[in-house]
Motif scaffolding. Structure first.
Motif, short mmCIF file in Angstrom:
data_model
loop_
_atom_site.label_atom_id
_atom_site.label_comp_id
_atom_site.label_asym_id
_atom_site.label_seq_id
_atom_site.Cartn_x
_atom_site.Cartn_y
_atom_site.Cartn_z
N ALA A 239 3.94 9.86 -7.57
CA ALA A 239 4.97 10.18 -8.57
C ALA A 239 4.39 10.25 -9.98
O ALA A 239 4.97 10.89 -10.85
CB ALA A 239 6.09 9.14 -8.51
N CYS A 240 3.26 9.60 -10.20
CA CYS A 240 2.64 9.58 -11.54
C CYS A 240 1.65 10.73 -11.75
O CYS A 240 1.11 10.86 -12.84
CB CYS A 240 1.94 8.24 -11.76
SG CYS A 240 3.08 6.86 -11.92
N GLU B 18 0.84 -1.21 0.00
CA GLU B 18 0.00 0.00 0.00
C GLU B 18 0.87 1.26 0.00
O GLU B 18 0.56 2.24 -0.68
CB GLU B 18 -0.93 0.03 1.22
CG GLU B 18 -1.93 -1.11 1.27
CD GLU B 18 -1.32 -2.39 1.82
OE1 GLU B 18 -0.41 -2.34 2.68
OE2 GLU B 18 -1.74 -3.46 1.36
N GLN B 19 1.97 1.23 0.77
CA GLN B 19 2.88 2.37 0.81
C GLN B 19 3.55 2.56 -0.56
O GLN B 19 3.67 3.69 -1.04
CB GLN B 19 3.95 2.16 1.88
CG GLN B 19 3.43 2.18 3.29
CD GLN B 19 4.49 1.76 4.29
OE1 GLN B 19 5.17 0.76 4.09
NE2 GLN B 19 4.64 2.54 5.35
N LYS B 20 3.97 1.47 -1.17
CA LYS B 20 4.60 1.54 -2.49
C LYS B 20 3.63 2.13 -3.50
O LYS B 20 3.97 3.02 -4.28
CB LYS B 20 5.05 0.16 -2.95
CG LYS B 20 6.19 -0.42 -2.15
CD LYS B 20 6.51 -1.81 -2.67
CE LYS B 20 7.57 -2.50 -1.86
NZ LYS B 20 7.87 -3.85 -2.38
N ARG B 21 2.38 1.61 -3.49
CA ARG B 21 1.38 2.10 -4.45
C ARG B 21 1.10 3.59 -4.25
O ARG B 21 0.94 4.33 -5.21
CB ARG B 21 0.09 1.29 -4.31
CG ARG B 21 0.17 -0.07 -4.93
CD ARG B 21 -1.21 -0.75 -4.97
NE ARG B 21 -1.05 -2.13 -5.32
CZ ARG B 21 -0.98 -3.15 -4.46
NH1 ARG B 21 -1.11 -2.92 -3.18
NH2 ARG B 21 -0.82 -4.38 -4.87
N PRO C 19 15.29 7.94 -6.36
CA PRO C 19 14.29 7.94 -7.44
C PRO C 19 14.24 6.60 -8.18
O PRO C 19 13.17 6.16 -8.60
CB PRO C 19 14.76 9.07 -8.35
CG PRO C 19 15.51 9.98 -7.46
CD PRO C 19 16.19 9.09 -6.45
N SER C 20 15.37 5.94 -8.31
CA SER C 20 15.38 4.66 -9.02
C SER C 20 14.51 3.61 -8.33
O SER C 20 13.95 2.73 -8.99
CB SER C 20 16.81 4.13 -9.16
OG SER C 20 17.38 3.90 -7.88
N GLN C 21 14.37 3.73 -6.99
CA GLN C 21 13.51 2.79 -6.28
C GLN C 21 12.05 2.98 -6.67
O GLN C 21 11.31 2.02 -6.84
CB GLN C 21 13.67 2.95 -4.77
CG GLN C 21 12.94 1.89 -3.96
CD GLN C 21 13.51 0.51 -4.19
OE1 GLN C 21 14.70 0.30 -4.05
NE2 GLN C 21 12.67 -0.42 -4.55
N LEU C 22 11.63 4.24 -6.82
CA LEU C 22 10.26 4.49 -7.26
C LEU C 22 10.01 3.96 -8.66
O LEU C 22 8.96 3.39 -8.94
CB LEU C 22 9.95 5.99 -7.21
CG LEU C 22 9.70 6.57 -5.83
CD1 LEU C 22 9.54 8.07 -5.92
CD2 LEU C 22 8.48 5.94 -5.21
N TYR C 23 10.99 4.15 -9.55
CA TYR C 23 10.84 3.61 -10.90
C TYR C 23 10.75 2.09 -10.87
O TYR C 23 9.98 1.48 -11.62
CB TYR C 23 11.99 4.06 -11.80
CG TYR C 23 11.93 5.52 -12.15
CD1 TYR C 23 10.86 6.04 -12.88
CD2 TYR C 23 12.93 6.39 -11.76
CE1 TYR C 23 10.80 7.38 -13.20
CE2 TYR C 23 12.88 7.73 -12.08
CZ TYR C 23 11.80 8.22 -12.80
OH TYR C 23 11.74 9.56 -13.12
#
Length: 107
Positions: free
Chosen positions: A25-26, A16-19, A43-47
């Protein structure tokens, strides 16, 4: 010798946190770098999460519908309907341009 003590730097993130972070970010005008900095991430982790959380796309053929009475369109060799968008491709259109336009419609 250097001894490092303290809290382990590796964190475990719930889906849920990742989403939530990926969705933020989107958003239009959002800065991935800013969101990552606020969450203490790279930022690479979010990608990576965005790629991992995306629905898998299975390779295959697209569904094609052939109508009995095609609409006459002057100068068009192919007419594509993708997600409500209609794309008319001229017979002399460069293949690279057609590929780029179709890729942009899939997003």
């Amino acid at each position: 010798m250097t001894i490092i003590s303290g809290v382990d730097r590796r964190r475990v993130w719930a889906d849920e946190q990742k989403r939530a972070l990926v969705a933020a970010a989107c958003e239009p005008g959002a800065s991935v770098a800013e969101i990552a900095r606020r969450a203490d991430l790279r930022p690479s982790q979010l990608y990576r999460w965005r790629r991992d959380l995306a629905e898998p796309v299975s390779p295959g053929f697209a569904a094609v519908t052939v109508s009995a009475e095609p609409e006459p369109v002057a100068g068009c060799a192919v007419v594509l309907e993708l997600g409500g968008a209609v794309l008319r491709i001229a017979a002399n259109a460069p293949p690279a341009l057609v590929a780029a336009v179709v890729r942009s419609l899939r997003r």
